[in-house]
Scaffold this motif. Structure first.
Motif, PDB file in Angstrom:
ATOM      1  N   VAL A  96      16.319 -41.683  19.240  1.00 42.69           N
ATOM      2  CA  VAL A  96      16.580 -40.569  18.336  1.00 42.69           C
ATOM      3  C   VAL A  96      15.352 -39.659  18.363  1.00 42.69           C
ATOM      4  CG1 VAL A  96      16.918 -39.947  15.909  1.00 42.69           C
ATOM      5  CG2 VAL A  96      18.099 -41.925  16.864  1.00 42.69           C
ATOM      6  N   GLY A  97      15.582 -38.361  18.413  1.00 44.82           N
ATOM      7  CA  GLY A  97      14.486 -37.407  18.424  1.00 44.82           C
ATOM      8  C   GLY A  97      13.999 -37.092  17.021  1.00 44.82           C
ATOM      9  N   ILE A  98      12.924 -36.322  16.969  1.00 42.87           N
ATOM     10  CA  ILE A  98      12.334 -35.955  15.688  1.00 42.87           C
ATOM     11  C   ILE A  98      12.234 -34.436  15.598  1.00 42.87           C
ATOM     12  CG2 ILE A  98       9.962 -36.169  16.564  1.00 42.87           C
ATOM     13  CD1 ILE A  98       9.224 -37.325  13.786  1.00 42.87           C
ATOM     14  N   SER A  99      12.670 -33.931  14.470  1.00 41.62           N
ATOM     15  CA  SER A  99      12.563 -32.502  14.173  1.00 41.62           C
ATOM     16  C   SER A  99      11.597 -32.360  13.011  1.00 41.62           C
ATOM     17  CB  SER A  99      13.937 -31.936  13.796  1.00 41.62           C
ATOM     18  OG  SER A  99      13.812 -30.607  13.341  1.00 41.62           O
ATOM     19  N   ILE A 100      10.506 -31.640  13.245  1.00 39.22           N
ATOM     20  CA  ILE A 100       9.453 -31.507  12.247  1.00 39.22           C
ATOM     21  C   ILE A 100       9.508 -30.128  11.597  1.00 39.22           C
ATOM     22  CG2 ILE A 100       6.951 -31.479  11.857  1.00 39.22           C
ATOM     23  CD1 ILE A 100       7.829 -34.254  12.641  1.00 39.22           C
ATOM     24  N   PHE A 101       9.601 -30.125  10.278  1.00 39.59           N
ATOM     25  CA  PHE A 101       9.424 -28.936   9.453  1.00 39.59           C
ATOM     26  C   PHE A 101      10.367 -27.788   9.825  1.00 39.59           C
ATOM     27  CE2 PHE A 101       5.670 -26.846   7.005  1.00 39.59           C
ATOM     28  CZ  PHE A 101       6.566 -26.169   6.202  1.00 39.59           C
ATOM     29  N   PHE A 102      11.668 -28.076   9.810  1.00 37.81           N
ATOM     30  CA  PHE A 102      12.693 -27.039   9.973  1.00 37.81           C
ATOM     31  C   PHE A 102      12.546 -26.060   8.816  1.00 37.81           C
ATOM     32  CE2 PHE A 102      17.305 -25.814   9.420  1.00 37.81           C
ATOM     33  CZ  PHE A 102      17.410 -25.112  10.607  1.00 37.81           C
ATOM     34  N   PRO A 154       7.200 -35.320  21.099  1.00 37.81           N
ATOM     35  CA  PRO A 154       7.455 -36.736  21.408  1.00 37.81           C
ATOM     36  C   PRO A 154       6.907 -37.641  20.296  1.00 37.81           C
ATOM     37  CG  PRO A 154       6.647 -35.593  23.360  1.00 37.81           C
ATOM     38  CD  PRO A 154       6.503 -34.634  22.203  1.00 37.81           C
ATOM     39  N   ILE A 155       7.705 -38.619  19.924  1.00 33.47           N
ATOM     40  CA  ILE A 155       7.352 -39.506  18.817  1.00 33.47           C
ATOM     41  C   ILE A 155       5.979 -40.167  19.005  1.00 33.47           C
ATOM     42  CG2 ILE A 155       8.027 -41.653  17.634  1.00 33.47           C
ATOM     43  CD1 ILE A 155      10.942 -40.559  17.838  1.00 33.47           C
ATOM     44  N   PRO A 156       5.624 -40.630  20.211  1.00 28.49           N
ATOM     45  CA  PRO A 156       4.279 -41.200  20.354  1.00 28.49           C
ATOM     46  C   PRO A 156       3.170 -40.186  20.014  1.00 28.49           C
ATOM     47  CG  PRO A 156       5.648 -41.866  22.193  1.00 28.49           C
ATOM     48  CD  PRO A 156       6.420 -40.824  21.433  1.00 28.49           C
ATOM     49  N   GLN A 157       3.406 -38.915  20.289  1.00 26.85           N
ATOM     50  CA  GLN A 157       2.412 -37.890  19.950  1.00 26.85           C
ATOM     51  C   GLN A 157       2.314 -37.707  18.434  1.00 26.85           C
ATOM     52  OE1 GLN A 157       0.319 -36.126  22.142  1.00 26.85           O
ATOM     53  NE2 GLN A 157      -0.671 -35.626  20.208  1.00 26.85           N
ATOM     54  N   VAL A 158       3.469 -37.723  17.751  1.00 27.61           N
ATOM     55  CA  VAL A 158       3.468 -37.608  16.291  1.00 27.61           C
ATOM     56  C   VAL A 158       2.674 -38.786  15.699  1.00 27.61           C
ATOM     57  CG1 VAL A 158       4.896 -37.611  14.198  1.00 27.61           C
ATOM     58  CG2 VAL A 158       5.660 -36.360  16.237  1.00 27.61           C
ATOM     59  N   HIS A 159       2.948 -39.970  16.201  1.00 28.03           N
ATOM     60  CA  HIS A 159       2.248 -41.167  15.730  1.00 28.03           C
ATOM     61  C   HIS A 159       0.748 -41.027  15.961  1.00 28.03           C
ATOM     62  CE1 HIS A 159       0.856 -45.380  15.836  1.00 28.03           C
ATOM     63  NE2 HIS A 159       1.759 -45.541  14.891  1.00 28.03           N
ATOM     64  N   SER A 160       0.349 -40.611  17.139  1.00 22.52           N
ATOM     65  CA  SER A 160      -1.058 -40.434  17.482  1.00 22.52           C
ATOM     66  C   SER A 160      -1.723 -39.378  16.611  1.00 22.52           C
ATOM     67  CB  SER A 160      -1.181 -40.059  18.964  1.00 22.52           C
ATOM     68  OG  SER A 160      -2.503 -39.772  19.297  1.00 22.52           O
ATOM     69  N   ASP A 161      -1.027 -38.266  16.370  1.00 25.52           N
ATOM     70  CA  ASP A 161      -1.592 -37.196  15.547  1.00 25.52           C
ATOM     71  C   ASP A 161      -1.788 -37.649  14.101  1.00 25.52           C
ATOM     72  OD1 ASP A 161      -1.706 -35.523  17.747  1.00 25.52           O
ATOM     73  OD2 ASP A 161       0.142 -34.449  17.235  1.00 25.52           O
TER      74      ASP A 161
END
Length: 125
Positions: free
Chosen positions: A95-101, A110-117
């Protein structure tokens, strides 16, 4: 959150909204989404991949509770639960992630980038 800050942040370009999202969710230790008795709000990206939506504050999520999502309510998710369960589960379920619509556009990272950030931002605390 005051009305002026809400309006200002909704007008930021997607990349700046993403940075705002990371800072806010780490600062307040919670992430927001919209849900109802049927579950969490979703959409499809341009490739037909299901995406879950997340916002930095209750007010931002509530701003998007219109049209197809008018019967939804903001619901908080602890940052710990988001990082430890949601992100890995979304990866597993593809499942993808949509941030701050902002009722116009959002950013999908990419979810790994969100996690890392998030982890990088947590190091500042």
């Amino acid at each position: 959150m005051n009305e002026k800050e809400l309006e200002m942040t909704l007008r930021l370009d997607p990349n700046k909204r993403y940075r705002y999202f990371i800072k806010k969710v780490v600062d307040y230790e919670e992430v927001w989404s919209l849900s109802n008795e049927k579950g969490w709000v979703t959409s499809e990206d341009d490739n037909g991949k299901i995406q879950l939506h997340f916002w930095p504050t209750k007010e931002h999520a509530k701003y998007c509770a219109i049209e197809n999502w008018k019967d939804t309510n903001p619901e908080s998710i602890s940052l710990e639960d988001f990082v430890e369960n949601w992100l890995p589960g979304m990866l597993e379920d593809k499942v993808g992630i949509s941030i701050f619509f902002n009722n116009n556009d959002s950013i999908s990272i990419p979810i790994p980038q969100v996690h890392s950030d998030i982890e990088d931002e947590l190091e500042n605390y």
